[in-house]
Each structure stands twice: as structure tokens, then as C-alpha cells.
Design an enzyme around this catalytic site. Sequence first.
Site, PDB file in Angstrom:
ATOM      1  N   HIS A 130      -2.448   7.575  -3.142  1.00  0.00           N
ATOM      2  CA  HIS A 130      -3.673   6.628  -3.066  1.00  0.00           C
ATOM      3  C   HIS A 130      -4.304   6.712  -1.761  1.00  0.00           C
ATOM      4  O   HIS A 130      -5.366   6.725  -1.331  1.00  0.00           O
ATOM      5  CB  HIS A 130      -3.435   5.443  -3.732  1.00  0.00           C
ATOM      6  CG  HIS A 130      -4.422   4.315  -3.456  1.00  0.00           C
ATOM      7  ND1 HIS A 130      -5.443   4.373  -3.846  1.00  0.00           N
ATOM      8  CD2 HIS A 130      -4.317   3.142  -2.533  1.00  0.00           C
ATOM      9  CE1 HIS A 130      -6.186   3.318  -3.747  1.00  0.00           C
ATOM     10  NE2 HIS A 130      -5.495   2.487  -2.495  1.00  0.00           N
ATOM     11  N   TYR A 160       1.019  -1.229   0.023  1.00  0.00           N
ATOM     12  CA  TYR A 160      -0.037  -0.141  -0.008  1.00  0.00           C
ATOM     13  C   TYR A 160       0.806   1.213  -0.079  1.00  0.00           C
ATOM     14  O   TYR A 160       1.009   2.134   0.955  1.00  0.00           O
ATOM     15  CB  TYR A 160      -0.851  -0.014   1.182  1.00  0.00           C
ATOM     16  CG  TYR A 160      -1.963   1.239   1.288  1.00  0.00           C
ATOM     17  CD1 TYR A 160      -2.916   1.360   0.409  1.00  0.00           C
ATOM     18  CD2 TYR A 160      -1.959   1.689   2.735  1.00  0.00           C
ATOM     19  CE1 TYR A 160      -3.852   2.183   0.676  1.00  0.00           C
ATOM     20  CE2 TYR A 160      -3.094   2.541   2.879  1.00  0.00           C
ATOM     21  CZ  TYR A 160      -4.033   2.865   1.737  1.00  0.00           C
ATOM     22  OH  TYR A 160      -4.967   3.772   2.198  1.00  0.00           O
ATOM     23  N   THR A 210      -6.649 -12.380  -8.461  1.00  0.00           N
ATOM     24  CA  THR A 210      -5.545 -11.053  -8.595  1.00  0.00           C
ATOM     25  C   THR A 210      -4.787 -11.541  -9.962  1.00  0.00           C
ATOM     26  O   THR A 210      -4.491 -12.597 -10.148  1.00  0.00           O
ATOM     27  CB  THR A 210      -4.328 -11.136  -7.590  1.00  0.00           C
ATOM     28  OG1 THR A 210      -4.884 -10.935  -6.428  1.00  0.00           O
ATOM     29  CG2 THR A 210      -3.173 -10.073  -7.858  1.00  0.00           C
ATOM     30  N   GLU A 248      -7.422  -2.295  -9.129  1.00  0.00           N
ATOM     31  CA  GLU A 248      -6.452  -1.355  -8.590  1.00  0.00           C
ATOM     32  C   GLU A 248      -5.084  -1.687  -9.459  1.00  0.00           C
ATOM     33  O   GLU A 248      -4.508  -2.844  -9.743  1.00  0.00           O
ATOM     34  CB  GLU A 248      -5.770  -2.197  -7.044  1.00  0.00           C
ATOM     35  CG  GLU A 248      -7.095  -1.512  -5.973  1.00  0.00           C
ATOM     36  CD  GLU A 248      -6.496  -1.694  -4.776  1.00  0.00           C
ATOM     37  OE1 GLU A 248      -5.308  -2.487  -4.475  1.00  0.00           O
ATOM     38  OE2 GLU A 248      -7.414  -1.321  -3.666  1.00  0.00           O
ATOM     39  N   GLN A 250     -14.997  -5.667   1.276  1.00  0.00           N
ATOM     40  CA  GLN A 250     -13.787  -5.242   2.064  1.00  0.00           C
ATOM     41  C   GLN A 250     -13.829  -4.400   3.011  1.00  0.00           C
ATOM     42  O   GLN A 250     -13.587  -4.819   4.267  1.00  0.00           O
ATOM     43  CB  GLN A 250     -12.908  -4.573   0.913  1.00  0.00           C
ATOM     44  CG  GLN A 250     -11.357  -4.097   1.618  1.00  0.00           C
ATOM     45  CD  GLN A 250     -10.575  -3.261   0.463  1.00  0.00           C
ATOM     46  OE1 GLN A 250     -10.973  -3.238  -0.603  1.00  0.00           O
ATOM     47  NE2 GLN A 250      -9.318  -2.830   0.955  1.00  0.00           N
ATOM     48  N   THR A 296      -1.786   0.087  -5.186  1.00  0.00           N
ATOM     49  CA  THR A 296      -2.423   0.966  -6.244  1.00  0.00           C
ATOM     50  C   THR A 296      -1.613   1.962  -6.643  1.00  0.00           C
ATOM     51  O   THR A 296      -0.920   2.647  -5.690  1.00  0.00           O
ATOM     52  CB  THR A 296      -3.759   1.540  -5.675  1.00  0.00           C
ATOM     53  OG1 THR A 296      -4.703   0.567  -5.261  1.00  0.00           O
ATOM     54  CG2 THR A 296      -4.383   2.119  -6.980  1.00  0.00           C
TER      55      THR A 296
END
Length: 400
Positions: free
Chosen positions: A122, A117, A246, A188, A229, A333
Site C-alpha cells: 500500500h 500504515y 471510522t 481503507e 487529506q 490499509t
Amino acid sequence: MTWLDLAEHTAFGLDNLPYGVFSRPGDTRRRAGVAVGDQVLDLSAATEDTALAPLFGAGVLNPFLAAGRPVWREVRARVREWLTGKQHADRIAPHLVARDEVTTHLPIEVADYVDFYSSEQHALNAGRILLGAEGELAPNWKRLPVGYHGRAGTVVVSGTPVTRPSGQRKPRGAAEPSFGPSRLLDIEAEVGFVVGTPSTVGTPVPVDDFAEHVFGMCLVNDWSARDIQGWESQPLGPFLGKSFATSMSAWIVPLEALEHARVAPPVQDPEPFDYLRGREPWGIDLALEIRLNGHLVSSPPFATQYWTGAQQLAHLTVNGASLRTGDLYASGTVTGPEREQRGSLLELSWGGREPFDLPGGETRKFLLDGDEVVISGTAPGPDGTRVGFGDVRGRVLPAI
């Protein structure tokens, strides 16, 4: 120079030579290959009677990746020699097949999957979408690369359809949760790192050993069911909202092909702990493009990522966790500071409050059944050339 007839501006030139796994028309056997121009060199066939044969006969790239950096360099040099030396043309030419005629497959047997992350923009956007103007970075965000462990078994190759997941969701204002197909299906745009050389349990991998362990990079789409989520991530984080699929691109670009793309990452303040500091910069100037049903909706710049792949690897292992050949970890992302650089639909539609336009009068907040997302990317190469990553694509199928 090469004896191949390569297009002048091909993104799969001799300075790239990405690796993948494919099958030929009329033959279901999976073969290792190198993309060059609009063709694929069948490495499984070209090395069949050589000492390299065991590295390319498994139907996945793992044996080659496990061989380590000296072998990666040796094979890359040999492939370049085969494709430039006219004396090799008669032997190598029969092992070339048109790229648009082959079927690509997952290039690696994925050992573990970790998602980070690492885009500051983002993280700021997500916080402001969810919390309003008060949304800020978490206190730990600039201290360490935040991440979560995903599900290796649902990593799929580009082109694999993605079935809309079902699960529990609880919209704001609802008294009780409900169960059903995700209504807020998202993407993403990310960049992946593929581990070749493993490490020993209990031994952290230093930042400066990044290139000794990571073979190359690919593109990743971390599909996300935002409603699932949001309800489940209290308090432990992503689970079913991420683990259903994914997607990774079919071609893995070796780190050696990206020397001209290396840049200094953004200034990091506060200064990271010692284990996150290295002698060499590993920012990568990679330009991404996101297309929804063929329409360009965003162009995120990877060079803006706050944490680099080398720092992510060091953090991933600092507690003694080991690496395995075939580990895949993703950047998180990729989002830039401009609206047209946002790497998810969550940001492009600002949480669904600002639908964005598509041709023909259509608008989107999140993905509808039948939508196809294609993420592509290129990086600078030598002499003004571009190194291509191909693309990672997927079409949404209705929930089962």
C-alpha cells in the site's frame, strides 16, 4: 459437541465466540453478548446472579476487558462449558436470541484511536500514485511502524451511515484552494486491535506482552477524504480528511480464537531495533473481502502486513505513552501484491486515472452518495474451520 443446533460450517462456532454489545427487540437496554452460530448469548442476563455480573452490566465491554487475561480465559471457558454441557441447556437456552433480530452497538467505549500504515505494498502504491515511478518508501518506513492519532469520538459501529465530509481541497493545477464536499471519498480496509489491560505512563509494553494487553481483533474501515487529506497533510499529516468517521465491526474476536491463524510475518530487512523484536510471531492469516454495492472488488490478505499488531503496540508505547482500556488501534490499509488485492479505491482506480468496473455498466473512481461498502473477513480455525469476523459496513450519505 454442543447441544446447540449449529450449522456445520458456521464462522461463529465454539472455536470463535466473539464478543459484542446488542439490544433485544422491544428493549433498548444495551447488553453484552457472545455470537454463536446464528444466535447471540445474552451474557448480561446469563451472568446476572453470578460474580461475573459487574463485568457485563455496563452496556459496553470495557469492564470485562479491564479485568485482564486470566478473567478473559475464565469467561471463555465458562461460556464454552455452558454451550457444550447438556446440564446447562435449560438455564442458558432462554438467554439465546436470533442474531438477525438484534441491534448491534459500538462494543467498547473507545479511549484512544491510533491508525498505522503497515502494508508495504500500500505504501509503495500510494507513493507511485502521487509521485509516479519515483515514488518510494520513506526512509523511516522499514525502521518503525508509521502511524497517526485519530479521533476516538467518531469511531462508529458497523451499519452506521457515513455523511460525506466537507473541507478545504486544492486539486493539482488549481491556483487557490476551495471549500466544499469531498469529491474523492475513499475507504481503507483495515484490521483493528482492541486493548483490554491498561499500562502505566512511562512504562513501555514489550512486544512479547502483546497478548497480556490486547483482548482481540475486529475489522475497521478508515474512511478517507483524499482531496481534503492531500491539501491539509502538509506538513503534519492526516486530520479532517480522516477524523469524520471510522467504522468498526460489531464483534470482537478474542486473540485466543486465532491461535490457528498465527503465521510468521514477512522478512523484515533491515532488522528492527530490539524493542520491536519478540520471541513469538504475531502475523495473522486473515482473508478480507471488499464489496461495493454488493459486488466483490478486492480480496486483501492481512498476512502480508510488514509490521505486526504486537510491534505496533510496542512502538505505540516505547516513549512511555500509556494504554487505556478501550484503546483501538488499526493496521493501516491492507493491500496485497496483486491488483485484485488492493485495499482502497485510491489504489483500485490508481488515483482516479483507471476507473474500475461494476455490474450494469457502472464504473467508479471514488465513492458516490448512496454507495455501500462492506468489508468482511475470516481466519483459519482448527480442523479446517474458519473463524469469522462478521463485517463492517457503511453507506455514504450526501454532505450536509
